[in-house]
Design a protein around this motif. Structure first.
Motif, PDB file in Angstrom:
ATOM      1  N   THR A 242       0.737  -1.392   0.045  1.00 35.96           N
ATOM      2  CA  THR A 242      -0.086  -0.083  -0.060  1.00 35.96           C
ATOM      3  C   THR A 242       0.940   1.034  -0.112  1.00 35.96           C
ATOM      4  O   THR A 242       2.196   1.112   0.009  1.00 35.96           O
TER       5      THR A 242
ATOM      6  N   SER B  63      -5.653  -0.002  -1.174  1.00 34.51           N
ATOM      7  CA  SER B  63      -5.016   1.025  -1.895  1.00 34.51           C
ATOM      8  C   SER B  63      -5.739   0.900  -3.185  1.00 34.51           C
ATOM      9  O   SER B  63      -6.043  -0.126  -3.953  1.00 34.51           O
ATOM     10  N   ALA B  64      -5.769   2.029  -4.089  1.00 38.71           N
ATOM     11  CA  ALA B  64      -6.474   1.981  -5.477  1.00 38.71           C
ATOM     12  C   ALA B  64      -5.317   1.129  -6.124  1.00 38.71           C
ATOM     13  O   ALA B  64      -6.017   0.622  -7.368  1.00 38.71           O
TER      14      ALA B  64
ATOM     15  N   LEU C  16      -8.157   9.163  -7.144  1.00 41.89           N
ATOM     16  CA  LEU C  16      -8.370   7.535  -7.111  1.00 41.89           C
ATOM     17  C   LEU C  16      -8.737   7.139  -8.483  1.00 41.89           C
ATOM     18  O   LEU C  16      -8.219   5.884  -8.687  1.00 41.89           O
TER      19      LEU C  16
ATOM     20  N   GLU D 165      -7.099   3.869 -10.253  1.00 44.69           N
ATOM     21  CA  GLU D 165      -7.669   2.683 -10.521  1.00 44.69           C
ATOM     22  C   GLU D 165      -7.631   2.212 -12.042  1.00 44.69           C
ATOM     23  O   GLU D 165      -7.299   1.184 -12.417  1.00 44.69           O
TER      24      GLU D 165
ATOM     25  N   GLY E 124     -10.077   1.380  -3.727  1.00 47.77           N
ATOM     26  CA  GLY E 124      -9.310   1.205  -2.561  1.00 47.77           C
ATOM     27  C   GLY E 124      -9.996   0.490  -1.469  1.00 47.77           C
ATOM     28  O   GLY E 124      -9.362  -0.433  -0.659  1.00 47.77           O
TER      29      GLY E 124
END
Ligand code: DGJ
Length: 542
Positions: free
Chosen positions: A145, A200-201, A258, A262, A302
């Motif tokens: 992470t 985490s993403a 984010l 992703e 995440g």
């Protein structure tokens, strides 16, 4: 691109070779109108499936009993894990006992198999990696992470991880090719299971950090440009907001945040899975798909298994992993109809590989096939059914089995609809040509005593148009009245209704429904807890 062309040549050659040998082609996907169908022995095959609980297929001595039960529920396909840790207990030493046991039990009970490759990832985690992989985390590193915490998730950015998974998967596909090419019990393969980052993403391994700062790869940019008009809305918006740039790193093309992390992670999961699927198809080109844990309940990347084969990431997965034929939803959350619509989009065919074990699945299966030309449907932990003969899915699969030859013929041609009714949504109207079909929940009938809508179970039906005035209604717990959209005072009446059964696609009348059974010509109905296929002919009068 070249690799993709080469792969398709191999697949085509494989197909021709099989045909020349007098064997049917190994299972493949084919287009019919707007639908994509799974072809088994060169015929469309609708998977009336169920997925086994995770550990069931490791109890080899019980498999025969379990599969016998599946047959009683009228399944024609079982989704069952292929466990990496059992297949390769020692590095480089393969043991296919568990695979052979599943194939043999399936053959005994006339079932087809979809193997679920529990390889690098299973529900985000790497719990099915063999102990020699897990323990040697220096050689087979984990994702970390942002704060540097290692996860029990194999890193998607590491070549050793990829090679180890790929080697095992290729051995599995070779074994299936050797033992099953003739009988074709195995019809499809799911690669990994519910891939997705948690915590985490994206990964924060050094390699991941380096690549996150690098330019967005050209193949993804080319895909965006080529498919600009049909991109999923979130991806389109992020790209648009940042000026539709065609060069730059991830944050300059998609913005900070984010969402971008992703996208980045999905791209790299995609590249990893692409290599595995492509290598597997090179030895035995069965159709291959991915399943997704859905991103619901307003959580942020995440917090849910991020960057998996989610509907909003369809384009990224397609660009990164063309060897994957389609993406599928695992449905454990509310919003069944909406999830189906999200996945049956832009040519992605609908297959529901998992749905929470529930009585309503009997109706939902009808909906998937009737409204979305589904390739298959498969409730999870299906062996938990206590009494197959009393289980609603047994009845709806019986009807779907009868309807399968007809559905296979008309999928993709716009001749079917389906509706689901509940205590909240008691009525739905379907239009077909000049006719209107008003479906109401059976408990809406004035003489039914159950007025407490909170207790009304899900009911529904599939509607199939056979010709201008001729239809099939198959389902449970519905009342259908008929009308038309003409403005000239024409009234639509029931010419006849027969309860029917279908054998090899031929419709055989069981009984004529008239008088009290169609309310003296006013409606068609199927009681709650009743399952019936009815053939109705309409007529018009003034
Ligand atoms: C989805 C997974 O894909 C299955 O393997 C299983 O873990 C179910 N969730 C939950 O029971």
């Amino acid at each position: 691109m070249k690799r993709t062309i080469a792969l398709w040549c191999i697949i085509a050659l494989f197909g021709c070779y099989s045909s020349l040998q007098g064997q049917p082609r190994i299972p493949y996907l084919a287009k019919q109108g707007a639908a994509t169908q799974l072809m088994v022995a060169d015929k469309p095959f609708l998977m009336l499936g169920g997925e086994l609980g995770n550990s069931t297929a490791s109890a080899l001595a019980e498999l025969d009993n379990v599969f016998a039960k599946l047959q009683q529920i009228n399944l024609n396909t079982v989704l069952t894990p292929a466990y990496w840790e059992l297949i390769e207990p020692e590095e480089g030493k393969f043991d296919f006992t568990s695979i052979d046991a599943a194939i043999n039990a399936a053959r005994t009970h006339n079932l087809k198999i979809v193997f679920l490759w529990f390889g690098s990832w299973k529900n985000s985690m790497s719990c099915y990696a063999p102990a020699w992989v897990k323990e040697n985390y220096k050689n087979y590193p984990r994702a970390v992470t942002e704060s540097g915490k290692p996860l029990e998730i194999m890193s998607a950015f590491n070549q050793n991880n990829l090679e180890a998974d790929k080697r095992a998967f290729v051995q599995l596909m070779k074994h299936i090719a050797t033992t099953d090419k003739e009988q074709q019990t195995v019809i499809m393969v799911q690669v990994e299971n519910e891939i997705g980052m948690l915590g985490s993403a994206r990964e924060y391994t050094p390699e991941a950090n380096k690549l996150f700062k690098a330019d967005v790869p050209k193949p993804l940019i080319d895909y965006l440009l080529k498919n600009k008009k049909t991109l999923r809305p979130q991806l389109f918006k992020q790209w648009e907001t940042n000026g539709f740039k065609t060069k730059g790193n991830w944050t300059s093309i998609f913005g900070e945040g984010l969402e971008t992390e992703e996208f980045f992670m999905a791209w790299h999961y995609g590249l990893y899975v692409q290599e595995i699927a492509q290598a597997g198809k090179q030895v035995y080109p069965l159709p291959m798909y991915l399943n997704a844990a859905l991103n619901s309940r307003g959580r942020k990347a995440g917090q849910y298994p991020s960057a998996g084969p989610l509907a909003h990431l369809l384009d990224i997965w397609r660009a990164a992993a063309p060897a994957i034929d389609f993406l599928s939803p695992d449905i454990y959350d509310p919003g069944f109809e909406d999830w189906l619509a999200q996945y049956h989009v832009n040519g992605n065919p609908l297959f529901v590989p998992e749905i929470r074990f529930h009585n309503a699945n009997a109706i939902r299966a009808l909906y998937a096939f009737g409204e979305h030309d589904a390739m298959g449907f498969s409730p999870f932990s299906i062996e938990d059914v206590a009494e197959p003969e009393k289980y609603p899915l047994t009845h709806s699969y019986n009807m779907l089995q009868q309807l399968s030859p007809l559905l296979a013929k008309i999928q993709g041609k716009g001749q079917t609809n389906s509706i689901i009714l509940t205590g909240e949504t008691k009525e739905k109207v379907v239009n077909r040509g000049n006719y209107t079909f008003t479906f109401t929940h059976f408990f809406s009938l004035p003489w039914e005593n159950n007025k407490d809508v909170s207790t009304w179970n899900e009911t529904g039906a599939i509607l199939i148009q056979l010709s201008e005035k001729e239809f099939i209604v198959a389902g449970s717990g519905v009342v259908v009245t008929f009308g038309n959209t003409r403005k000239d005072g024409t009234i639509t009446g029931i010419s006849s209704i027969d309860e029917v059964e279908l054998q090899d696609g031929k419709m055989l009348p069981l009984r004529r429904l008239n008088g009290d059974q169609d309310h003296q010509g006013r409606h068609l109905r199927i009681p709650v807890d009743g399952w019936s296929i009815q053939h109705v002919k309409l007529y018009d009068y003034k």
